[in-house]
Motif scaffolding. Structure first.
Motif, PDB file in Angstrom:
ATOM      1  N   ARG A 218      10.155 -27.999 -13.522  1.00 28.14           N
ATOM      2  CA  ARG A 218       8.912 -28.293 -14.220  1.00 28.14           C
ATOM      3  C   ARG A 218       9.098 -27.865 -15.663  1.00 28.14           C
ATOM      4  O   ARG A 218       9.812 -26.908 -15.956  1.00 28.14           O
ATOM      5  CB  ARG A 218       7.699 -27.624 -13.574  1.00 28.14           C
ATOM      6  CG  ARG A 218       7.791 -26.146 -13.397  1.00 28.14           C
ATOM      7  CD  ARG A 218       6.768 -25.654 -12.386  1.00 28.14           C
ATOM      8  NE  ARG A 218       6.878 -24.217 -12.185  1.00 28.14           N
ATOM      9  CZ  ARG A 218       6.103 -23.314 -12.770  1.00 28.14           C
ATOM     10  NH1 ARG A 218       5.158 -23.710 -13.599  1.00 28.14           N
ATOM     11  NH2 ARG A 218       6.264 -22.028 -12.550  1.00 28.14           N
TER      12      ARG A 218
ATOM     13  N   ALA B 110       3.709 -35.567 -14.496  1.00 27.23           N
ATOM     14  CA  ALA B 110       3.938 -34.215 -15.021  1.00 27.23           C
ATOM     15  C   ALA B 110       2.898 -33.238 -14.481  1.00 27.23           C
ATOM     16  O   ALA B 110       3.220 -32.100 -14.119  1.00 27.23           O
ATOM     17  CB  ALA B 110       3.912 -34.240 -16.547  1.00 27.23           C
ATOM     18  N   LYS B 111       1.655 -33.676 -14.414  1.00 27.21           N
ATOM     19  CA  LYS B 111       0.592 -32.821 -13.872  1.00 27.21           C
ATOM     20  C   LYS B 111       0.852 -32.499 -12.406  1.00 27.21           C
ATOM     21  O   LYS B 111       0.660 -31.365 -11.951  1.00 27.21           O
ATOM     22  CB  LYS B 111      -0.758 -33.510 -14.032  1.00 27.21           C
ATOM     23  CG  LYS B 111      -1.240 -33.606 -15.475  1.00 27.21           C
ATOM     24  CD  LYS B 111      -2.521 -34.415 -15.578  1.00 27.21           C
ATOM     25  CE  LYS B 111      -2.939 -34.613 -17.030  1.00 27.21           C
ATOM     26  NZ  LYS B 111      -4.131 -35.477 -17.175  1.00 27.21           N
TER      27      LYS B 111
ATOM     28  N   CYS C 248       3.963 -29.229 -14.516  1.00 26.98           N
ATOM     29  CA  CYS C 248       4.421 -29.010 -15.882  1.00 26.98           C
ATOM     30  C   CYS C 248       3.304 -28.353 -16.692  1.00 26.98           C
ATOM     31  O   CYS C 248       2.120 -28.543 -16.410  1.00 26.98           O
ATOM     32  CB  CYS C 248       4.839 -30.325 -16.525  1.00 26.98           C
ATOM     33  SG  CYS C 248       6.300 -31.057 -15.739  1.00 26.98           S
TER      34      CYS C 248
ATOM     35  N   ARG D 279       1.315 -31.019 -25.289  1.00 30.23           N
ATOM     36  CA  ARG D 279       0.071 -31.388 -24.620  1.00 30.23           C
ATOM     37  C   ARG D 279      -0.194 -32.887 -24.681  1.00 30.23           C
ATOM     38  O   ARG D 279      -0.672 -33.485 -23.721  1.00 30.23           O
ATOM     39  CB  ARG D 279      -1.102 -30.618 -25.222  1.00 30.23           C
ATOM     40  CG  ARG D 279      -2.436 -30.889 -24.548  1.00 30.23           C
ATOM     41  CD  ARG D 279      -3.508 -29.962 -25.058  1.00 30.23           C
ATOM     42  NE  ARG D 279      -3.194 -28.573 -24.768  1.00 30.23           N
ATOM     43  CZ  ARG D 279      -3.437 -27.987 -23.594  1.00 30.23           C
ATOM     44  NH1 ARG D 279      -3.989 -28.680 -22.605  1.00 30.23           N
ATOM     45  NH2 ARG D 279      -3.138 -26.726 -23.403  1.00 30.23           N
TER      46      ARG D 279
ATOM     47  N   GLY E  79       2.547 -38.632 -17.922  1.00 30.04           N
ATOM     48  CA  GLY E  79       1.517 -37.599 -17.897  1.00 30.04           C
ATOM     49  C   GLY E  79       0.987 -37.325 -16.505  1.00 30.04           C
ATOM     50  O   GLY E  79       0.818 -36.163 -16.100  1.00 30.04           O
TER      51      GLY E  79
ATOM     52  N   PRO F 280       1.385 -27.828 -20.227  1.00 29.85           N
ATOM     53  CA  PRO F 280       1.187 -28.360 -21.577  1.00 29.85           C
ATOM     54  C   PRO F 280       0.994 -27.249 -22.599  1.00 29.85           C
ATOM     55  O   PRO F 280       0.408 -26.207 -22.301  1.00 29.85           O
ATOM     56  CB  PRO F 280      -0.088 -29.201 -21.430  1.00 29.85           C
ATOM     57  CG  PRO F 280      -0.840 -28.540 -20.326  1.00 29.85           C
ATOM     58  CD  PRO F 280       0.192 -27.975 -19.379  1.00 29.85           C
TER      59      PRO F 280
ATOM     60  N   MET G 281       0.906 -35.245 -21.899  1.00 28.06           N
ATOM     61  CA  MET G 281       0.188 -35.252 -20.628  1.00 28.06           C
ATOM     62  C   MET G 281      -0.774 -36.431 -20.529  1.00 28.06           C
ATOM     63  O   MET G 281      -1.278 -36.736 -19.442  1.00 28.06           O
ATOM     64  CB  MET G 281      -0.581 -33.938 -20.446  1.00 28.06           C
ATOM     65  CG  MET G 281       0.287 -32.691 -20.476  1.00 28.06           C
ATOM     66  SD  MET G 281       1.526 -32.604 -19.166  1.00 28.06           S
ATOM     67  CE  MET G 281       0.532 -31.994 -17.796  1.00 28.06           C
ATOM     68  N   TRP G 282      -1.030 -37.100 -21.648  1.00 28.38           N
ATOM     69  CA  TRP G 282      -1.950 -38.235 -21.647  1.00 28.38           C
ATOM     70  C   TRP G 282      -1.220 -39.574 -21.689  1.00 28.38           C
ATOM     71  O   TRP G 282      -1.858 -40.618 -21.744  1.00 28.38           O
ATOM     72  CB  TRP G 282      -2.905 -38.121 -22.835  1.00 28.38           C
ATOM     73  CG  TRP G 282      -3.702 -36.858 -22.801  1.00 28.38           C
ATOM     74  CD1 TRP G 282      -3.513 -35.740 -23.544  1.00 28.38           C
ATOM     75  CD2 TRP G 282      -4.800 -36.566 -21.928  1.00 28.38           C
ATOM     76  NE1 TRP G 282      -4.412 -34.763 -23.207  1.00 28.38           N
ATOM     77  CE2 TRP G 282      -5.230 -35.242 -22.217  1.00 28.38           C
ATOM     78  CE3 TRP G 282      -5.465 -37.295 -20.936  1.00 28.38           C
ATOM     79  CZ2 TRP G 282      -6.290 -34.639 -21.546  1.00 28.38           C
ATOM     80  CZ3 TRP G 282      -6.527 -36.683 -20.276  1.00 28.38           C
ATOM     81  CH2 TRP G 282      -6.918 -35.376 -20.578  1.00 28.38           C
TER      82      TRP G 282
END
Length: 249
Positions: free
Chosen positions: A96, A113-114, A118, A101, A110, A120, A104-105
């Motif tokens: 991870r 990753a969440k 992971c 940040r 993203g 941010p 993540m979007w």
């Protein structure tokens, strides 16, 4: 002048790689939504696909050297391009990442990753961001894994020099885990920007772990010295002379 045939092959490779990312992201989405295991298998599948197609489409072979970290460790890695992310993720059992940040979007990346846990980081808030990073890492440490941090905070082109940020030392002190430095030469073949991919052997090398308890200043000095010197050696092995690049001051 760069080879136009290799440039075209590079364009086709990049196009199919990101298409594969999208397709796998959609196919694995139901499983990933139910279990982090599904997300990890999806990302491992993409990494293996990317490495396999890189080999025969653009001639980039990859190699992992050193002892692959397992268990709860910090991996402080040199970051030159997306390729070192792929290689490390494919090599270690439960990776991870500490990541920007805003990533993540992004679509697919993203979301997964969440699910992988992971962490941010808001790079613009410095001290507050570091404190929050340590807190968030502790919160996400429900399962043993390998936490990857890029100590320079960004992709760095071969031969360029950027300072190492203190966040790695703060994590090292707070988590009291071994830190495994990781060197690479991947940027020689797969640059941080642009389309062209150069054939050759791209290497990520895991170096001897740094055990907990080293004082902050000494830790940062040793980490930078070991990663930079070994990365320079790997780049020279690939036919690139890092000291030939003029540095801006």
């Amino acid at each position: 002048m760069k080879n136009p045939i290799q440039w075209l092959r590079s364009l086709i490779f990049i196009t199919q790689m990101y298409l594969a990312m999208l397709v796998l992201g959609i196919v694995f989405a139901p499983w990933a939504a139910l279990s982090p295991k599904g997300a990890r298998i999806a990302c491992k599948s993409f990494a293996r696909w990317a490495l396999w197609t890189a080999r025969w489409m653009v001639g980039i072979r990859t190699e992992v050297r050193g002892q692959v970290p397992e268990g709860e460790v910090i991996i402080a890695a040199k970051h030159q391009s997306f390729l070192d992310i792929i290689i490390i993720f494919n090599a270690v059992p439960s990776a991870r990442f500490i990541m920007k940040r805003e990533l993540m979007w992004t679509p697919v990346i993203g979301v997964y990753a969440k699910r992988l846990g992971c962490v941010p980081v808001d790079r613009g808030k410095r001290g507050a961001a570091i404190a929050k990073m340590v807190k968030d890492v502790a919160k996400e440490s429900r399962e043993p894994g390998q936490l990857i941090i890029y100590s320079q905070g960004t992709r760095v082109a071969p031969g360029a020099r950027k300072p190492y940020k203190i966040g790695t030392a703060v994590l090292y002190e707070g988590l009291k885990q071994p830190c495994v430095p990781a060197a690479t030469n991947v940027g020689v073949f797969w640059p941080r920007t642009g389309i062209y991919r150069k054939p050759g052997l791209a290497v990520v090398e895991f170096l001897e772990p740094m055990q907990p308890g080293i004082a902050r200043a000494a830790f940062m000095a040793q980490l930078e010295s070991r990663v930079e010197s070994r990365s320079d050696e790997l780049m020279r092995e690939a036919g690139f002379e890092p000291d030939a690049i003029p540095q801006q001051h």
